[in-house]
Design a protein around this motif. Structure first.
Motif, short mmCIF file in Angstrom:
data_model
loop_
_atom_site.label_atom_id
_atom_site.label_comp_id
_atom_site.label_asym_id
_atom_site.label_seq_id
_atom_site.Cartn_x
_atom_site.Cartn_y
_atom_site.Cartn_z
N LEU A 6 0.87 -1.17 0.00
CA LEU A 6 0.00 0.00 0.00
C LEU A 6 0.92 1.22 0.00
CD1 LEU A 6 -2.76 -0.98 2.58
CD2 LEU A 6 -2.82 -1.16 0.10
N TYR A 7 0.33 2.40 -0.28
CA TYR A 7 1.16 3.61 -0.30
C TYR A 7 1.38 4.11 1.12
CZ TYR A 7 0.49 3.46 -5.27
OH TYR A 7 0.50 3.05 -6.58
N LEU A 45 0.29 7.61 2.20
CA LEU A 45 -1.13 7.96 2.21
C LEU A 45 -1.76 7.41 3.49
CD1 LEU A 45 -2.26 7.15 -1.46
CD2 LEU A 45 -1.41 9.31 -0.54
N THR A 46 -2.92 7.96 3.85
CA THR A 46 -3.63 7.43 5.02
C THR A 46 -4.40 6.19 4.59
OG1 THR A 46 -5.63 8.68 4.58
CG2 THR A 46 -3.96 9.80 5.87
N GLU A 103 -7.23 7.02 2.30
CA GLU A 103 -6.77 7.39 0.95
C GLU A 103 -6.37 6.17 0.14
OE1 GLU A 103 -5.06 11.83 2.14
OE2 GLU A 103 -3.74 10.08 2.21
N ARG A 135 -9.68 4.36 -0.81
CA ARG A 135 -10.41 5.10 -1.84
C ARG A 135 -9.74 4.94 -3.21
NH1 ARG A 135 -11.09 10.71 0.36
NH2 ARG A 135 -8.99 10.90 -0.43
N PHE A 136 -8.40 4.99 -3.20
CA PHE A 136 -7.66 4.87 -4.46
C PHE A 136 -7.93 3.53 -5.14
CE2 PHE A 136 -3.62 3.48 -6.51
CZ PHE A 136 -3.73 4.27 -7.63
N TYR A 137 -7.74 2.44 -4.40
CA TYR A 137 -7.93 1.13 -5.03
C TYR A 137 -9.38 0.87 -5.37
CZ TYR A 137 -3.08 -0.06 -4.59
OH TYR A 137 -1.74 -0.07 -4.75
N GLY A 174 -11.53 3.03 -6.21
CA GLY A 174 -11.82 3.83 -7.40
C GLY A 174 -11.30 3.16 -8.66
N ILE A 175 -10.10 2.60 -8.56
CA ILE A 175 -9.53 1.93 -9.73
C ILE A 175 -10.36 0.73 -10.15
CG2 ILE A 175 -7.57 0.51 -10.45
CD1 ILE A 175 -5.76 2.46 -9.41
N TYR A 176 -10.96 0.04 -9.15
CA TYR A 176 -11.80 -1.11 -9.48
C TYR A 176 -13.19 -0.67 -9.90
CZ TYR A 176 -8.39 -4.57 -7.98
OH TYR A 176 -7.28 -5.36 -7.89
N MET A 206 -15.57 1.14 -8.24
CA MET A 206 -16.69 1.19 -7.29
C MET A 206 -17.32 2.58 -7.28
SD MET A 206 -15.23 -1.02 -4.08
CE MET A 206 -16.69 -0.77 -3.08
N ASP A 263 -18.91 6.03 -5.84
CA ASP A 263 -18.46 6.91 -4.75
C ASP A 263 -19.21 6.63 -3.45
OD1 ASP A 263 -16.62 8.15 -6.32
OD2 ASP A 263 -17.95 9.79 -6.92
N ILE A 323 -18.07 3.46 -1.86
CA ILE A 323 -16.73 3.64 -1.30
C ILE A 323 -16.82 4.31 0.06
CG2 ILE A 323 -14.50 4.77 -1.59
CD1 ILE A 323 -14.84 4.57 -4.59
#
Lengths: 375, 247
Positions: free
Chosen positions: B89-90, B93-94, B97, B100-102, B104-106, B108, B110, B113
């Motif tokens: 994971l990054y 980032l929190t 975050e 939400r990032f992953y 969003g990429i898949y 899902m 808003d 999420i």
């Protein structure tokens, strides 16, 4: 598009959370623009001169006084021997030797013409070129004065009666030969190039080092989304950088902005795509940030030194001029000067624009192609 | 659509002369916890990367969630979750975050999420750490978060590569509770581990030795077949046949 939104959001959070990036973005342009623009000055003063007077006449002394009276020259030695002066050049204690041969005055008044020899130390080509043009300028003025002063007596056969063809220089677009005006737009280009190339080349490879790229690669993310997500943030930063630098140039150096800023920024935008695409390409073929850094440096040094900023492209050998045709930096430096100083419009830079767009397409396509989710 | 979530048929991967995975074949059922065991260098991670679409197989065939891993790898990726051996994971980032990032990429929505990440943060007791970069969190917490992110988009199959390496026993137990619960909801769990007590929690296990699957079955079956009382002993029998003889 939605994927892109999440990618951009994540990149921007990471960029602005990185403590070293903001100072780089804001301080680097100030230091570079101010420092380099003041330091890089091609105006040459205090050329070390030896005046070899073998005529010892009134008119040779008059010529010498013209040189000593000039701001550009300082007399570094006095000798009647040509050989001694040549030795001084070899020792490096002298840049220019002016030799007035015996019979100078006689030839001048009897034959209507006389020779003066200039010997230059051409190790520093730019300096030699400028010394020569300053020296010929002085000699030309001297001749002119002679003619004017002695024309009245020309019927007495003292002064030659000939019509002189005079070359008059008129420096367009930068009339005072202000080097800042010439250098600052170029340095601005280097700045944008460096920021763009380094930030983007370090980025994907950083995810490789951390291992996060693997997590990205198991998602159904599209390759071009990922590449755009990695490029766009740095594109914005690069454009900001360019605008910021331009503002500084305007405020500090009073750089003229004759042409259209829209055209200039459009070109800058496409240029940045080239630089960022190169960074991404480097990022995809390297495994560590260190490798990416070295390869970026390799390209940047070539781009900068063959960019026409420090050495005029016309002065390069033919093969090097050929290489500069592939150098995006040289196009941008030229366009920057054309637009800012000459007020060139879009049609004037259309060819540059086409070439740089071609570069942008090619290099980004290559970067997307090179980035592989599956190995 | 059959009940099998993964079907592997004589799958091989060669790196030059070296055969990392040698014609392995197996199937996993939907909602099953499949333990994929083997010594270091036996080829587990390579096999797993092929199934996730990170590596192309040299030969053989496999389908994951009904899609061919070689020709339809992007479709496979839409239906799986993956947690790599290296924490990925990054860190800057929190937790939110990252989620939400992953998510969003898949793709899902808003609203989903937002709702589900809030619930997840509560379940992981991370609400008080909402604004903390995850680099500051203890390893066990991070691993639980990484697992939660890997299954956040409700994949049909999740691949876990040594998810509990370096994690303390209490957190490991929590972790396995999460795994069991996720499997009960219908997700197939494909997990590698070096902890033999964890292998006992699996529905079925396979043991890889030098690129080949040498044993496959429920933990009970394998213990019976090898006439030993723990999976640990089964493992040693297979991984160290020489050591076994001298005993």
């Amino acid at each position: 598009m939605r994927t892109l939104r999440f990618l951009l959001q994540k990149e921007f959070i990471q960029i602005f959370r990185n403590k070293s990036i903001l100072p780089i973005i804001l301080v680097m342009p100030m230091v570079q623009l101010l420092l380099l623009s003041f330091a890089v000055d091609y105006e040459i003063k205090n050329i070390k001169l030896i005046f070899v007077d073998q005529d010892h006449s009134h008119f040779s002394a008059l010529l010498q006084s013209q040189f000593t009276g000039s701001d550009y020259f300082i007399i570094s030695g006095q000798t009647g021997q040509t050989q001694e002066a040549k030795n001084a050049i070899e020792r490096g204690t002298c840049d220019l030797v002016v030799i007035v041969p015996p019979g100078f005055e006689q030839n001048l008044f009897r034959g209507g013409r006389a020779d003066v020899q200039l010997i230059m130390n051409a190790i520093d080509g730019t300096k030699a070129g400028l010394s020569s043009s300053y020296a010929t300028g002085i000699i030309r003025n001297y001749t002119k004065t002679l003619i004017e002063n002695y024309r009245m007596r020309s019927n007495m056969g003292i002064a030659p009666q000939y019509k002189q063809i005079e070359a008059n220089y008129s420096f367009w677009y930068n009339p005072e030969l202000n080097y800042k005006v010439y250098m600052v737009p170029g340095i601005l280009v280097l700045l944008v190039t460096m920021i763009g190339a380094f930030l983007s080349s370090m980025n994907i490879v950083r995810e490789k080092e951390l291992g996060t790229i693997e997590q990205i690669n198991v998602t159904p993310i599209k390759k071009h989304h990922f590449i755009i997500g990695k490029t766009l943030p740095f594109w914005f930063i690069g454009m900001f950088e360019f605008a910021f630098g331009l503002l500084l140039a305007r405020l500090v150096f009073d750089i003229p902005m004759v042409g259209s800023l829209y055209v200039l920024f459009s070109f800058a935008g496409v240029f940045l795509m080239v630089v960022l695409g190169l960074g991404l390409l480097i990022s995809t073929i390297t495994e560590t940030q260190q490798q990416a850094m070295f390869i970026s440096w390799f390209f940047l040094v070539i781009f900068i030194l063959l960019g026409g900023l420090f050495t005029a492209i016309e002065n390069m050998p033919a093969w090097a001029q050929y290489i500069t045709k592939l150098n995006p930096v040289s196009y941008f430096i030229e366009v920057n000067r054309m637009i800012l100083l000459k007020g060139a419009g879009f049609m004037d830079i259309a060819v540059h624009f086409a070439v740089i767009s071609g570069f942008a397409l090619a290099i980004n396509a290559l970067a997307i192609f090179r980035y592989k989710k599956v190995s | 659509m059959p009940d099998n979530s993964i079907v592997v048929d004589r799958l091989s991967k060669k790196f030059g002369e070296f055969t990392a995975v040698n014609e392995i074949s197996f199937e996993t059922k939907k909602g099953e916890i499949f333990g994929f065991l083997g010594a270091n260098g036996a080829g587990k991670s390579t096999a797993m990367k092929m199934l996730c679409g990170l590596l192309t197989p040299t030969s053989g065939k496999a389908t994951v969630a009904g899609y061919d891993i070689a020709s339809q790898s992007e479709r496979v990726k839409r239906r799986i979750g993956y947690m790599s051996q290296k924490f990925s994971l990054y860190q800057d980032l929190t937790a939110i975050e990252n989620i939400r990032f992953y998510a969003g990429i898949y793709g899902m929505a808003d609203k989903d999420i937002k709702q589900q990440s809030d619930r997840l943060m509560q379940r992981l007791n991370l609400v008080d750490y909402a604004n903390v970069k995850i680099e500051a969190l203890p390893l066990g917490w991070k691993q639980k978060l990484a697992f939660s992110v890997a299954v956040f988009h409700r994949p049909e199959i999740v691949f876990l590569d040594e998810p509990t390496g370096g994690v303390d026993p209490v957190t490991r137990r929590d972790f396995w509770e999460m795994i069991t619960q996720t499997a009960a909801e219908g997700t197939t769990i494909f997990v590698t581990t070096h902890y033999m007590d964890e292998a006992e929690y699996c529905d079925r296990i396979s043991i890889m030795v030098d690129g080949k699957i040498e044993a496959l079955g429920t933990p009970e079956q394998l213990k019976t077949n090898f006439a030993v009382s723990t999976i640990d002993e089964v493992f040693i029998c297979l991984a160290r046949p020489d050591a076994n003889k001298t005993n």
